[in-house]
Design an enzyme around this catalytic site. Structure first.
Site, PDB file in Angstrom:
ATOM      1  N   TYR A  60     -22.473  13.700  -9.617  1.00 11.05           N
ATOM      2  CA  TYR A  60     -21.634  14.519 -10.604  1.00 11.05           C
ATOM      3  C   TYR A  60     -22.101  15.819 -10.732  1.00 11.05           C
ATOM      4  O   TYR A  60     -23.187  15.896 -11.329  1.00 11.05           O
ATOM      5  CB  TYR A  60     -21.207  13.870 -11.875  1.00 11.05           C
ATOM      6  CG  TYR A  60     -20.307  12.544 -12.133  1.00 11.05           C
ATOM      7  CD1 TYR A  60     -19.689  12.311 -10.640  1.00 11.05           C
ATOM      8  CD2 TYR A  60     -20.378  11.908 -13.177  1.00 11.05           C
ATOM      9  CE1 TYR A  60     -19.001  10.728 -10.958  1.00 11.05           C
ATOM     10  CE2 TYR A  60     -19.664  10.792 -13.221  1.00 11.05           C
ATOM     11  CZ  TYR A  60     -18.944  10.131 -12.191  1.00 11.05           C
ATOM     12  OH  TYR A  60     -18.093   9.212 -12.236  1.00 11.05           O
ATOM     13  N   PHE A 209      -9.603   6.257 -14.592  1.00 10.79           N
ATOM     14  CA  PHE A 209      -8.288   6.931 -14.843  1.00 10.79           C
ATOM     15  C   PHE A 209      -7.265   5.969 -15.521  1.00 10.79           C
ATOM     16  O   PHE A 209      -6.254   5.543 -15.349  1.00 10.79           O
ATOM     17  CB  PHE A 209      -7.696   6.941 -13.188  1.00 10.79           C
ATOM     18  CG  PHE A 209      -8.471   7.741 -12.109  1.00 10.79           C
ATOM     19  CD1 PHE A 209      -9.273   9.044 -12.788  1.00 10.79           C
ATOM     20  CD2 PHE A 209      -8.478   7.662 -10.930  1.00 10.79           C
ATOM     21  CE1 PHE A 209      -9.907   9.688 -11.921  1.00 10.79           C
ATOM     22  CE2 PHE A 209      -9.147   8.401  -9.846  1.00 10.79           C
ATOM     23  CZ  PHE A 209      -9.721   9.614 -10.349  1.00 10.79           C
ATOM     24  N   PHE A 214      -6.044  11.926 -11.619  1.00 11.95           N
ATOM     25  CA  PHE A 214      -5.557  13.316 -11.053  1.00 11.95           C
ATOM     26  C   PHE A 214      -4.087  13.540 -10.924  1.00 11.95           C
ATOM     27  O   PHE A 214      -3.485  14.569 -10.947  1.00 11.95           O
ATOM     28  CB  PHE A 214      -6.159  13.649  -9.657  1.00 11.95           C
ATOM     29  CG  PHE A 214      -7.837  13.703  -9.761  1.00 11.95           C
ATOM     30  CD1 PHE A 214      -8.286  14.435 -10.407  1.00 11.95           C
ATOM     31  CD2 PHE A 214      -8.336  12.554  -9.057  1.00 11.95           C
ATOM     32  CE1 PHE A 214      -9.810  14.389 -10.601  1.00 11.95           C
ATOM     33  CE2 PHE A 214      -9.926  12.648  -8.723  1.00 11.95           C
ATOM     34  CZ  PHE A 214     -10.509  13.430  -9.616  1.00 11.95           C
ATOM     35  N   PRO A 216      -1.425  12.235 -13.573  1.00  8.29           N
ATOM     36  CA  PRO A 216      -1.222  11.701 -15.063  1.00  8.29           C
ATOM     37  C   PRO A 216       0.229  10.793 -14.784  1.00  8.29           C
ATOM     38  O   PRO A 216       0.882  11.007 -14.121  1.00  8.29           O
ATOM     39  CB  PRO A 216      -0.849  12.913 -15.728  1.00  8.29           C
ATOM     40  CG  PRO A 216      -1.760  13.937 -15.124  1.00  8.29           C
ATOM     41  CD  PRO A 216      -1.563  13.643 -13.828  1.00  8.29           C
TER      42      PRO A 216
END
Length: 282
Positions: A60, A209, A214, A216
């Site tokens: 990340y 998620f 990405f 919703p």
């Protein structure tokens, strides 16, 4: 509903609402955040709210997220468990590239140790190949490499990410698995059977998620339920996950202290049977 979970054969007492650190990096999980001080503040607020489980990775940023965690929280509280993942790296074009050779996995562990300021990593998940979900390929060789790192004392516990049931079984022939982290939420429930199997085995399940990621979730039922409970759709989605199975640990990510507080408050939200039934139909 228990607020804690301890995976079998570990001494980890994990609060079931944790924190996912992906959003501490810049856009597209690349580079530094716009406001580093705000990122530090979110992590410190997480500790004040009782979170004791942070999910991260040195890819990340890359490196950025772990460096912010170290700046904010080192020296770490004794009860804090930091879970990281290896098996991918970032290309110069911000792509996500498999990095699963023994040498790459060893290098990734040392990157995590250095940037987090640790001598040993609590939990390391092997992030298996497949950008659209598990591809089903053998994960035996990477797991053997991780077992060697565990035997050397660099890793305490091993987990898996982005895997199917067959890959979990393959990994368990090589080493104990303490957690599985996969894509799962109200509308993406391919892992229902796997969650129940893992619960019976005392293995944590950690959905990523939880509100669609990405893309919703768009659900009138979810929106109406949230309004009726004077809650947010995210809080309802998290509460549904926590009630789904006792081995479920949630790691919602945010760069906002306000949203962080809302996420933690979801742990007190109780959904009755009729509400759960309605949400299950999404």
């Amino acid at each position: 509903m228990s607020k804690h979970y301890t995976p079998r054969n570990t001494d980890l007492q994990l609060n079931r609402i944790g924190y996912g650190a992906m959003q501490l990096a810049g856009p597209h999980v690349w580079g530094p955040p716009k406001d580093r001080a705000a990122a530090v503040a979110v992590l410190r607020a997480a500790m004040e709210l009782g979170i004791n489980h942070i999910d991260t990775s040195d890819f990340y940023g890359p490196h950025v997220t772990n460096q912010i965690i170290r700046e904010a929280l080192h020296p770490y509280r004794d009860d804090l468990t930091i879970v990281t993942k290896i098996g991918f790296r970032r290309g110069e074009d911000q792509s996500w590239l498999p990095a699963a050779s023994a040498e790459e996995l060893r290098s990734a562990v040392h990157d995590n140790l250095r940037n987090l300021g640790l001598d040993v990593l609590d939990v390391v998940n092997y992030r298996a190949p497949g950008l659209e979900g598990a591809d089903g390929s053998s994960i035996a060789e990477p797991l053997k490499a991780m077992l060697r790192l565990k035997e050397e004392g660099l890793i305490r516990h091993i987990g898996l990410s982005n895997v199917n049931a067959e890959q979990v079984a393959e990994a368990q022939q090589i080493t104990d698995i303490v957690c599985v982290q996969n894509h799962y939420n109200l509308a993406h429930r391919k892992d229902d059977a796997l969650i129940d199997t893992l619960a019976a085995q005392g293995i944590a399940y950690v959905p990523f998620f939880p509100l669609g990621g990405f893309s919703p979730l768009q659900s009138e039922v979810l929106t109406q339920t949230a309004a009726a409970l004077h809650a947010t759709p995210m809080q309802v989605a998290l509460a549904w996950l926590l009630q789904r199975s006792p081995n479920m640990l949630v790691i919602p990510g945010t760069s906002s202290v306000t949203h962080l507080r809302e996420n933690v408050a979801a742990g007190a939200l109780q959904l009755d049977a009729a509400t759960v039934q309605a949400l299950n139909a999404i």
